[in-house]
Design a protein around this motif. Structure first.
Motif, PDB file in Angstrom:
ATOM      1  N   PHE A   1       0.086   8.050   3.314  1.00 25.35           N
ATOM      2  CA  PHE A   1       1.431   8.545   3.641  1.00 25.35           C
ATOM      3  C   PHE A   1       1.374   9.916   4.306  1.00 25.35           C
ATOM      4  O   PHE A   1       2.067  10.174   5.289  1.00 25.35           O
ATOM      5  N   LEU A   2       0.536  10.797   3.764  1.00 28.95           N
ATOM      6  CA  LEU A   2       0.438  12.161   4.288  1.00 28.95           C
ATOM      7  C   LEU A   2      -0.488  12.256   5.498  1.00 28.95           C
ATOM      8  O   LEU A   2      -0.616  13.322   6.092  1.00 28.95           O
ATOM      9  N   ASN A   3      -1.101  11.146   5.843  1.00 30.76           N
ATOM     10  CA  ASN A   3      -2.014  11.066   6.975  1.00 30.76           C
ATOM     11  C   ASN A   3      -3.127  12.113   6.838  1.00 30.76           C
ATOM     12  O   ASN A   3      -3.335  12.944   7.719  1.00 30.76           O
ATOM     13  N   CYS A   4      -3.820  12.041   5.692  1.00 25.64           N
ATOM     14  CA  CYS A   4      -4.925  12.952   5.397  1.00 25.64           C
ATOM     15  C   CYS A   4      -6.225  12.145   5.486  1.00 25.64           C
ATOM     16  O   CYS A   4      -6.694  11.576   4.491  1.00 25.64           O
ATOM     17  N   ALA A   5      -6.778  12.087   6.683  1.00 20.64           N
ATOM     18  CA  ALA A   5      -7.960  11.252   6.932  1.00 20.64           C
ATOM     19  C   ALA A   5      -9.151  11.599   6.040  1.00 20.64           C
ATOM     20  O   ALA A   5      -9.803  10.684   5.524  1.00 20.64           O
ATOM     21  N   PRO A   6      -9.462  12.886   5.799  1.00 15.26           N
ATOM     22  CA  PRO A   6     -10.624  13.171   4.951  1.00 15.26           C
ATOM     23  C   PRO A   6     -10.480  12.615   3.529  1.00 15.26           C
ATOM     24  O   PRO A   6     -11.415  12.052   2.977  1.00 15.26           O
ATOM     25  N   LEU A   7      -9.286  12.745   2.945  1.00 15.65           N
ATOM     26  CA  LEU A   7      -9.062  12.214   1.596  1.00 15.65           C
ATOM     27  C   LEU A   7      -9.073  10.695   1.608  1.00 15.65           C
ATOM     28  O   LEU A   7      -9.638  10.064   0.714  1.00 15.65           O
ATOM     29  N   LEU A   8      -8.468  10.113   2.609  1.00 19.25           N
ATOM     30  CA  LEU A   8      -8.460   8.654   2.714  1.00 19.25           C
ATOM     31  C   LEU A   8      -9.885   8.129   2.821  1.00 19.25           C
ATOM     32  O   LEU A   8     -10.247   7.141   2.168  1.00 19.25           O
ATOM     33  N   ASP A   9     -10.727   8.799   3.596  1.00 16.02           N
ATOM     34  CA  ASP A   9     -12.128   8.396   3.728  1.00 16.02           C
ATOM     35  C   ASP A   9     -12.866   8.474   2.395  1.00 16.02           C
ATOM     36  O   ASP A   9     -13.579   7.539   2.010  1.00 16.02           O
ATOM     37  N   VAL A  10     -12.701   9.571   1.675  1.00  7.64           N
ATOM     38  CA  VAL A  10     -13.401   9.765   0.395  1.00  7.64           C
ATOM     39  C   VAL A  10     -12.930   8.729  -0.630  1.00  7.64           C
ATOM     40  O   VAL A  10     -13.745   8.117  -1.327  1.00  7.64           O
ATOM     41  N   ALA A  11     -11.625   8.519  -0.711  1.00  9.96           N
ATOM     42  CA  ALA A  11     -11.080   7.588  -1.704  1.00  9.96           C
ATOM     43  C   ALA A  11     -11.452   6.140  -1.379  1.00  9.96           C
ATOM     44  O   ALA A  11     -11.830   5.372  -2.278  1.00  9.96           O
ATOM     45  N   CYS A  12     -11.378   5.754  -0.118  1.00 11.30           N
ATOM     46  CA  CYS A  12     -11.731   4.385   0.261  1.00 11.30           C
ATOM     47  C   CYS A  12     -13.228   4.137   0.099  1.00 11.30           C
ATOM     48  O   CYS A  12     -13.641   3.045  -0.293  1.00 11.30           O
ATOM     49  N   LYS A  13     -14.043   5.149   0.341  1.00 15.68           N
ATOM     50  CA  LYS A  13     -15.485   5.013   0.108  1.00 15.68           C
ATOM     51  C   LYS A  13     -15.757   4.776  -1.369  1.00 15.68           C
ATOM     52  O   LYS A  13     -16.613   3.979  -1.730  1.00 15.68           O
ATOM     53  N   CYS A  14     -14.998   5.442  -2.219  1.00 17.09           N
ATOM     54  CA  CYS A  14     -15.145   5.256  -3.660  1.00 17.09           C
ATOM     55  C   CYS A  14     -14.857   3.803  -4.041  1.00 17.09           C
ATOM     56  O   CYS A  14     -15.613   3.182  -4.794  1.00 17.09           O
ATOM     57  N   VAL A  15     -13.780   3.242  -3.512  1.00 16.23           N
ATOM     58  CA  VAL A  15     -13.450   1.838  -3.785  1.00 16.23           C
ATOM     59  C   VAL A  15     -14.539   0.929  -3.225  1.00 16.23           C
ATOM     60  O   VAL A  15     -14.991  -0.003  -3.902  1.00 16.23           O
TER      61      VAL A  15
END
Length: 136
Positions: free
Chosen positions: A84-98
């Protein structure tokens, strides 16, 4: 509250700031408070000491690993917030975790890991397996 440097890592907020006046507050109503605090913690790190580290730097990887070591509901809320916030670095870290959590697991093991109920009939499941056999 988030620093300007941290806020600029949130493209949705950055765009709102571009449209707002100097004294305007940018409300973020689509993200719960506890999750927003985690997002702010992440962007403040990324805009601060993490800014000067390469993505594969041991310290940065270690910080990300500790940061993202949360329960599944929190992890998926962080993914939703990052999107939602369009925060690519966080999205990358969280999706890598999954991705790391499902790596090497069967469909049934993934369902069990995340508590997903299989609502497919045996026929539907077989059809999906056949349609996706090229991915084996």
């Amino acid at each position: 509250e988030v620093s300007l440097k941290g806020a600029l890592l949130l493209t949705t907020v950055k765009n709102a700031l571009d449209d707002a006046g100097d004294d305007d507050i940018v409300p973020i109503s689509n993200v719960e408070g506890d999750i927003l605090k985690k997002v702010v913690e992440f962007v403040e790190y990324e805009a601060g000491e993490g800014k000067f580290l390469e993505e594969r730097d041991e310290d940065k990887v270690a910080w990300h690993k500790v940061f993202i070591d949360v329960d599944h509901p929190t992890l998926f809320a962080l993914i939703t917030a990052a999107n939602f916030l369009n925060c690519a670095p966080l999205l990358d870290v969280a999706c890598k975790c999954v991705a790391d959590q499902i790596k090497g697991k069967t469909t049934e093991q993934i369902r069990e890991h995340f508590g997903i109920v299989n609502d497919f009939t045996p026929e539907e499941e077989q059809k999906i397996i056949e349609e996706n056999s090229c991915f084996d």
